[in-house]
Design a protein around this motif. Structure first.
Motif, mmCIF file in Angstrom:
data_model
loop_
_atom_site.group_PDB
_atom_site.id
_atom_site.type_symbol
_atom_site.label_atom_id
_atom_site.label_comp_id
_atom_site.label_asym_id
_atom_site.label_seq_id
_atom_site.Cartn_x
_atom_site.Cartn_y
_atom_site.Cartn_z
ATOM 1 N N HIS A 70 34.504 47.788 44.008
ATOM 2 C CA HIS A 70 34.623 47.728 45.466
ATOM 3 C C HIS A 70 35.004 49.097 46.021
ATOM 4 N N THR A 133 40.541 45.855 45.518
ATOM 5 C CA THR A 133 40.286 46.011 46.947
ATOM 6 C C THR A 133 41.051 47.189 47.532
ATOM 7 N N GLU A 454 28.844 46.539 45.918
ATOM 8 C CA GLU A 454 29.303 46.489 47.299
ATOM 9 C C GLU A 454 28.605 47.523 48.177
#
Length: 471
Positions: A70, A133, A454
């Motif tokens: 990510h 994240t 992503e």
């Protein structure tokens, strides 16, 4: 964007109504061959451009065996009131090496360059691994959730990075309580809360999906972890039970005063709504259940769960989107009434049914579907990561989940390369439809087929930006 304000947009509706149409996508690309470098692909998505639907630049990490996953920003819309800050670095943590790459996307957005590498040793020195994240904070700091300790046992924590020096300064959590597992997180300062989610123990899930691990509470998580934002203390753990195994992507409604949101639970393919109750505690209940499909293969009938892998919300908080990686579906739900989401659209790509399974429906066996064709290319694999345009009219879909799992479930996709497609959205009445003329093929990349994960836009998007309430 105003010249007198900081990065991002004044509000979610400002981004929704006034944000520009995306012209490029930044795409995380993972090399299935761990002796080769992962990279950030810059993709042209401007229909007026001569290089439309092409990778126009690649920014390599300079290392191998990273497993980029990510990404996030050095600053975002939570810093909108600070005109001294600039959103010019895309932050790329890597699961395996724990390296964090800061990529300069401000100097030349179409040709990003590697700005700095934060060595994985810095993160490990704070007993954290498997970073996931990235969100920026209003303080200008960068916060990254982590899933493991230095030995890759399960541990939910968060590392802080100084956005100016790009050094890891420590961990965010205070107090004696720590989350058992980690994954995603979202903060909402108006309600003095942050909520994080759980995948499992990295040293087990990193080698693939092992069905017997799912019921083991030491290997897979089932909880939402609720923190008091101002004190950084874990105050409440909401156990979602066996139907909430691996609650992954979490999204508050974008309205910064909202006290509710949604989380997608991967294994059983369920959506839970979480919310603040009248007594100040947080609760959750299931609002969407994607049932398992009865399938037949090699003489054995079984049930195939959807494996819900990504969710996101439109910036006007009207629609919820999610993907089911094993079933091969992308769904759109109207969440105008968040307690009772209503299905408004669905696109199917085949999923595991393309891998020799036959669907059992009405007591009959259905034929194995052929791969979906877009611009003449068979689409091996299934929809995984999602990114929505600011105006909510275009939904981009990529295929890679996590390279060990990609190799396990979709070997043909790994061999032939992943892809990105576009789904057109009816934002007024609901409904979604695949664009037959849009395809980004990662099967012919310079170092061989790669796995796109992503996606981000240069100016921010609905899953990376968090807004703060004005009063």
């Amino acid at each position: 964007m105003s010249c007198c304000k900081g990065p991002g947009y004044a509000s979610p509706l400002d981004a929704f109504k006034n944000g520009p149409r995306e012209e490029i996508l930044y795409v995380i690309c993972v090399q299935p061959d761990v002796t080769k470098q992962d990279y950030l692909a810059t993709v042209d998505v401007d229909p007026e451009s001569p290089t439309y639907c092409q990778v126009i630049h690649r920014t390599y990490t300079g290392n191998v065996d990273d497993e980029l996953h990510h990404s996030g920003w050095n600053v975002c819309s939570s810093c909108y009131d600070d005109p001294t800050l600039k959103r010019d670095l895309l932050i790329l943590p890597s699961l395996t090496s724990c390296n964090v790459y800061a990529v300069d996307v401000g100097t030349n957005p179409r040709k990003p360059t590697l700005h700095k590498v934060i060595d994985g040793k810095e993160m490990r020195s704070f007993n954290c691994t498997f970073p996931h994240t990235t969100h920026c904070l209003a303080t200008g700091e960068i916060m990254i959730s982590t899933m493991g300790d230095k030995d890759e046992n399960g541990k939910g924590d968060f590392v802080l990075i100084d956005s100016k020096t790009l050094r890891v300064t420590g961990t965010w959590t205070r107090g004696k309580k720590f989350a058992k597992f980690g994954y995603d997180f979202w903060y909402q300062p108006y309600h003095d809360v942050m909520v994080s989610t759980e995948w499992g123990t990295p040293k087990y899930f990193k080698s693939g999906f092992h069905p017997n691990d799912v019921a083991n509470p030491d290997r897979y998580g089932t909880s939402l972890n609720v923190y008091k934002w101002s004190t950084r203390e874990l105050q409440q753990v909401i156990d979602l039970g066996k139907e909430g195994v691996a609650p992954l992507e979490i999204r508050f409604l974008h309205d910064p005063k909202s006290a509710q949101g949604f989380v997608g639970c991967a294994v059983e393919a369920n959506i839970y709504r979480f919310y603040k109750s009248d007594d100040g505690t947080w609760k959750a209940h299931k609002v969407i259940d994607v049932p398992a499909k009865k399938v037949y293969k090699d003489g054995v009938e079984s049930e195939l769960n959807g494996l819900m892998s990504d969710i996101l919300l439109s910036l006007d908080d009207k629609y919820l989107y999610f993907s089911c990686w094993l079933h091969g579906d992308v769904f759109q739900y109207d969440i105008s009434d968040p307690e009772h989401p209503k299905l408004t659209g669905q696109v199917n790509f085949g999923g595991q049914l393309q891998n020799g399974y036959r669907l059992v429906a009405g007591g009959e066996l259905k034929d194995t579907p052929k791969p979906l064709l877009v611009k003449g290319k068979p689409l091996y694999g299934a929809p995984q990561m999602l990114q929505l345009s600011l105006d909510g009219k275009r939904l981009y879909v990529s295929t890679s989940l996590f390279s060990p799992w990609d190799k396990q479930f979709y070997p043909q996709m790994v061999e032939k390369g992943g892809w990105i497609v576009k789904i057109d959205v009816n934002t007024i009445d609901g409904g979604i439809k695949l664009d037959p003329d849009f395809l980004i093929d990662f099967g012919k990349e310079p170092d061989g087929p790669t796995l796109p994960h992503e996606m981000r836009y240069p100016g921010g998007d609905c899953s990376s930006d968090i807004w703060l309430a004005k009063d």
